[in-house]
Every structure is written in C-alpha cells, then in structure tokens.
Design an enzyme around this catalytic site. Structure first.
Site, PDB file in Angstrom:
ATOM      1  N   TYR A 278      -4.019  -1.671   8.584  1.00  0.00           N
ATOM      2  CA  TYR A 278      -4.549  -2.043   7.267  1.00  0.00           C
ATOM      3  C   TYR A 278      -4.862  -0.793   6.452  1.00  0.00           C
ATOM      4  O   TYR A 278      -5.677   0.026   6.861  1.00  0.00           O
ATOM      5  CB  TYR A 278      -5.821  -2.858   7.501  1.00  0.00           C
ATOM      6  CG  TYR A 278      -6.434  -3.564   6.326  1.00  0.00           C
ATOM      7  CD1 TYR A 278      -6.780  -2.892   5.167  1.00  0.00           C
ATOM      8  CD2 TYR A 278      -6.744  -4.915   6.414  1.00  0.00           C
ATOM      9  CE1 TYR A 278      -7.385  -3.559   4.116  1.00  0.00           C
ATOM     10  CE2 TYR A 278      -7.361  -5.586   5.376  1.00  0.00           C
ATOM     11  CZ  TYR A 278      -7.674  -4.900   4.225  1.00  0.00           C
ATOM     12  OH  TYR A 278      -8.282  -5.563   3.204  1.00  0.00           O
ATOM     13  N   TYR A 326       2.707  -2.598  -1.270  1.00  0.00           N
ATOM     14  CA  TYR A 326       3.258  -3.950  -1.207  1.00  0.00           C
ATOM     15  C   TYR A 326       2.408  -4.901  -2.030  1.00  0.00           C
ATOM     16  O   TYR A 326       2.810  -5.390  -3.083  1.00  0.00           O
ATOM     17  CB  TYR A 326       3.331  -4.418   0.250  1.00  0.00           C
ATOM     18  CG  TYR A 326       3.819  -5.841   0.418  1.00  0.00           C
ATOM     19  CD1 TYR A 326       5.061  -6.230  -0.061  1.00  0.00           C
ATOM     20  CD2 TYR A 326       3.030  -6.799   1.056  1.00  0.00           C
ATOM     21  CE1 TYR A 326       5.515  -7.531   0.088  1.00  0.00           C
ATOM     22  CE2 TYR A 326       3.479  -8.097   1.217  1.00  0.00           C
ATOM     23  CZ  TYR A 326       4.717  -8.467   0.724  1.00  0.00           C
ATOM     24  OH  TYR A 326       5.149  -9.752   0.870  1.00  0.00           O
TER      25      TYR A 326
END
Lengths: 379, 137
Positions: A278, A326
């Site tokens: 993450y 993204y």
C-alpha cells in the site's frame, strides 16, 4: 487458519474509477458488489455475510437488500479490507456464514454521500496532535521520514524513484489515472506539499470502489472464475497517533502483521512472485519491504532504485501503478487486493508471467494498523 | 493567524493534570512505581505493565528534534509553511509540537538538534507545550 480453505471467487472494481459524479458513496459500494456478483456467477440472495470498512455495514447490507447472518464493520483505515478478508475466512471456516461479500466504496474526490472520517476519531490525537496543525494525511504520514533519511542515508532522489517506478507500471494499465512516464527531476520539481514530500510522492484522490466474494474452497471449484486461495493472513495495530509510533524507521504493525502472514502461509520470501505494498506516500513501499523482511534495514530504497520491483525485476511490486498513479480513493487497500486477485487469475494488465503467490500488504491510518494477505492460485 | 482558529485540546479526566501542568509552567509525564516506565500521553495506569501505581514525573523540558515535516498546506490558525515536529524528551517519551523561535526551514531545523520546552499560553484554560532550539536562541 487452515491454508487454502477459503477462496476468493468474485472480484471487481467499480465500473468507473477516477471522477464518478453520478454515484454517491453507497452506490459505489453497490456498483462494485453487483459487478463482483456477476463475476462470480452469484445472486444477492446467495450472500449471507456482509463486511465493509469506513462505511456503516448495516447501510451496505440494507442498501443491497441483504439480511446477513454475519456482519463485520472493522474500520481501521485503508487496510480494513485486508483485515476483513482475514475475518471473513475465519467466519467461513467456523461455519458462521457461507458466502461473504466485502465491499468498498469511497467518493474521495467528489465527496458525495460521505459521512466524515472513515476511521474513528482518537481522543489522544485531538488533545496531543491536532493543536499542532496536523490536518490531512500528508501532514501526518510523512512525519517519520526525515528520521529514516538521517538514520539510513535515504536521499530525496531515491525516495523519488519509488514514484518513478510506480508510474512505469501505471503506464501498462489502461485504467490508471496517470500513465505518462515521469523522471526523478519531475518528482523533485513538483509542488512542495509537506517537506520533504512533493506532490508526485503523494497519492491520488479519486472516487471508486471494489468488492470481493469469498466462500469455502471446495465450493470454489464449481464456480466460473479461477479460484484465488487465501493461503495466509496477518493483522496488527500500533497507535492512532503518528507521534507515538515507537520507532520512526519501522512499523510495529507491519512487522507483526507480516510475520503472521508468512508463518501462517508457510512460505519464505523467495516464494513470493508478486507483491503489493500500500503506497499512500512514496516511503511506504520502503518501510513495507523492510518490515516484511524482503530486504534488510535501510536497503529498500536502493532495492527499488536499482530496478528490482519494476517489470522484469526479481520482485514485481505495485503492478497496477499503486496509490501513487493508479487510483486512491482514501482507503486504497481494496484496490491492492483486486490487483492481487487479477495477478493470481492471470488477467492483470501488467501480468507477472507464471505468478503463483502474491503478498498484499496494507496500512491503515498513519502507520496505525496493518493487514497482510497471502494469495495463491495453487490449491 | 490565517484561516480561523487553531484546534485546541479538550482535556479529559485522565489528562487534566497534564494541562494543569502546562498552565503552571511544568511539563508533566507519568512514571510507573512498579516497572519504572516513563510514559506519555497520561492515563491512570502504566501502559507498560498495567499497574495503577503511577505518579507524576516533572520532566526536565530538555529534548531533541526526532523528526518533522514543514507543511505547505492550509490549516486553521497556521500560516504555511510551518513545521510540525516530534520532540524526544530526555526522559524517553516523544511529543508532537511546533518549533517556536526558529525559522521554519530545513536549514534551521536539523534532526537531533537540542530543544527545550517553551510554554505557549493560548487562553486562560489552555497552554501548549511547545519546543524551541536550546540555548536561548
């Protein structure tokens, strides 16, 4: 938990990502849920367990017309979804329910139908941090980094390489928000947000959602998608206050969660074909690589800068482009899990050839909590 | 001060003594009488061992600059850019603060530099424990 006893049989993101002004947050949950049901060949009436983070789980169940036998609303920030996968697998194994739907939806950019913070407020943070001008995540998550940079000699150029490599991956992904290549100079010349962090070291802010459907592995064999088995899991938490993180160069929550995941999966680091860490900010993959034990202390920056995590490298990481390029709705953990599933199904836009084991590692809050899932496509 | 008021602490029964201390010009930590752990933020038991045998320890006010950022984002009561820092007290605990009496620049703010406490009275109820470069600069 027994290895590979539960599988992900449905997985999908929302139809659109980025800016979605046509949907409030609850509808983003539902859009992803309906997509995941279609993916799994299931109906709403097949779902008997509902879980979500950062949103009232009762509202999600009601909105979808489900009266569940099992409910989980663990909300510890962006890694809530890793914890929910872990909890759901345990609940299925315990026989509390058969088929769990885990949803995420967040109108992070448009702000439609949000109800304030996705994490419970902290009593201590109100008294002992907020008076000193911490506001949004860039003012908190970044605080440990100058300590790390001094202790291990990490440079701004090396930190910037994290963003550069992730953009390379995003360039291979048609759904990525930003696809144009960037250089270290581009990163270091981008707008200063919170020294030493520049704009291109910080995640996006977008709208979107995702959903997963889990059931017993023996049922998964008869379903339309290639099953993705839950091989190992871990979770932990350290502190709701970044200032009280015991060691600014290493996350206790990462270490505890990661160790549980590797031990329960019975794998070594050399077994990992694909990795998601993450990346709300550029330093997180550095802390993650070290705290999960892939490299030694102080080695992760050079490891990334030397190209080990890019396409063709020995440890492909954040292959969707990550939260940096993204998408990042606020709680990115669901999107990291979705990319893990795609890689295990062999359907990722930037597919790692022959990948059999994926490790998906999440953070919640500001190094507050953590969850780690080991997935595999080998029963 | 730009963009409204700085958020102020709302003391609770467990923390009132700390905020009474800053008003009186004291930086109060707590120490466990059983395991000797010195801790912050305050609570009525030791988070190291669970003992309720805890007492106030008046800190020296000496610290070092453990880490910080310089925020360029707007915040109520602050004029960017401003530093958000973590002081590591000589007694062990870490504490968030701003660095007062100093330029808010990387050149002036050097990791591990010596700091000393500086009490900033906000109103009759609240005084914040801030830190400044040590040595009367």
């Amino acid at each position: 938990m027994k290895r590979n006893s539960v599988a992900i049989v449905g997985a999908s993101e929302t139809t659109e990502l980025g800016k979605v002004p046509s949907m409030s947050q609850v509808q983003l949950h539902a859009d992803a849920a309906l997509n995941a049901l279609a993916d799994a060949g299931l109906k709403l009436s097949d779902i008997d367990g509902v879980a979500t983070g950062g949103h009232n789980a009762v509202e999600i169940a009601h909105y979808l017309g489900i009266v569940p036998k099992w409910l989980d609303g663990t909300s510890v920030g962006g890694c809530s979804f890793m914890l929910l996968v872990r909890h759901a697998a345990a609940a299925i194994n315990e026989g509390l329910c058969n088929t769990v739907l885990i949803t995420h939806g967040e109108s992070g950019r448009s702000g439609l139908g949000r109800h304030g913070s996705s994490i419970f407020p902290s009593l201590f943070q109100q008294q002992f941090e907020r008076p000193f001008g911490v506001t949004r995540p860039p003012t908190m998550f970044t605080i440990p980094v100058l300590r790390y940079m001094k202790d291990f000699g990490l440079t701004e150029e090396t930190l910037a390489m994290v963003s550069v490599v992730q953009r390379e991956w995003a360039g291979k992904n048609p759904r990525a928000s930003f696809k144009d290549p960037i250089t270290v100079d581009d990163v270091l010349n981008s707008k200063m947000i919170c020294y030493p962090f520049r704009l291109l070291m910080c995640c996006l802010v977008t709208d979107g959602g995702g959903a997963l459907i889990l059931t017993k592995a023996d049922r998964a064999k008869d379903m339309p998608q290639k099953p993705v088995y839950i091989r190992g899991t871990g979770e932990s938490a350290e502190t709701p206050m970044i200032s009280q993180m015991a060691d600014f160069t290493s996350s206790a929550a990462f270490r505890v969660s990661g160790q549980q995941a590797f031990e329960s999966a019975g794998i070594s680091h050399a077994d990992v074909d694909h990795l998601m860490i993450y990346d709300a900010f550029a330093h997180l993959p550095i802390y993650g690589l070290e705290d999960l034990g892939f490299v030694g202390r102080g080695e992760a920056g050079p490891f990334i800068a030397e190209g080990n995590t890019r396409a063709g490298g020995k440890l492909p990481m954040n292959t969707n482009g990550g939260g940096l390029s993204y998408m990042h709705s606020g709680m990115y953990g669901m999107y990291a899990l979705q990319e893990g599933v795609r890689q295990m199904r062999g359907t990722a836009p930037a597919q790692v050839p022959g990948a059999e084991i994926s490790v998906v590692h999440g953070v919640g809050g500001m190094f507050s909590a953590s969850g780690t899932i080991v997935m595999t496509n080998v029963a | 001060m730009a963009n409204g008021e700085r958020e102020l602490p709302r003391p609770t029964p467990e923390t009132q003594n700390f905020w009474d201390g800053t008003k009186a010009g004291e930086l109060r930590l707590q120490q466990c009488g059983d395991c000797e752990n010195v801790y912050f933020p305050p609570r009525h038991f030791c988070p190291g061992c669970g003992s309720k045998n805890v007492a106030v320890l008046k800190a020296s006010g000496r610290a070092t600059l453990n880490s910080y950022v310089i925020s360029h984002l707007p915040a109520p009561g602050f004029t960017p850019p401003y530093a958000i820092a973590v002081a590591k007290l000589d007694e062990g605990p870490k504490m968030m603060c701003n660095i007062v009496d100093s330029p808010q620049t990387p050149e002036a703010l050097v990791i591990d530099m010596a700091l000393e406490v500086s009490f900033e009275k906000i109103n009759d109820d609240i005084t914040l424990a801030q830190f400044k470069p040590a040595g009367g600069q």
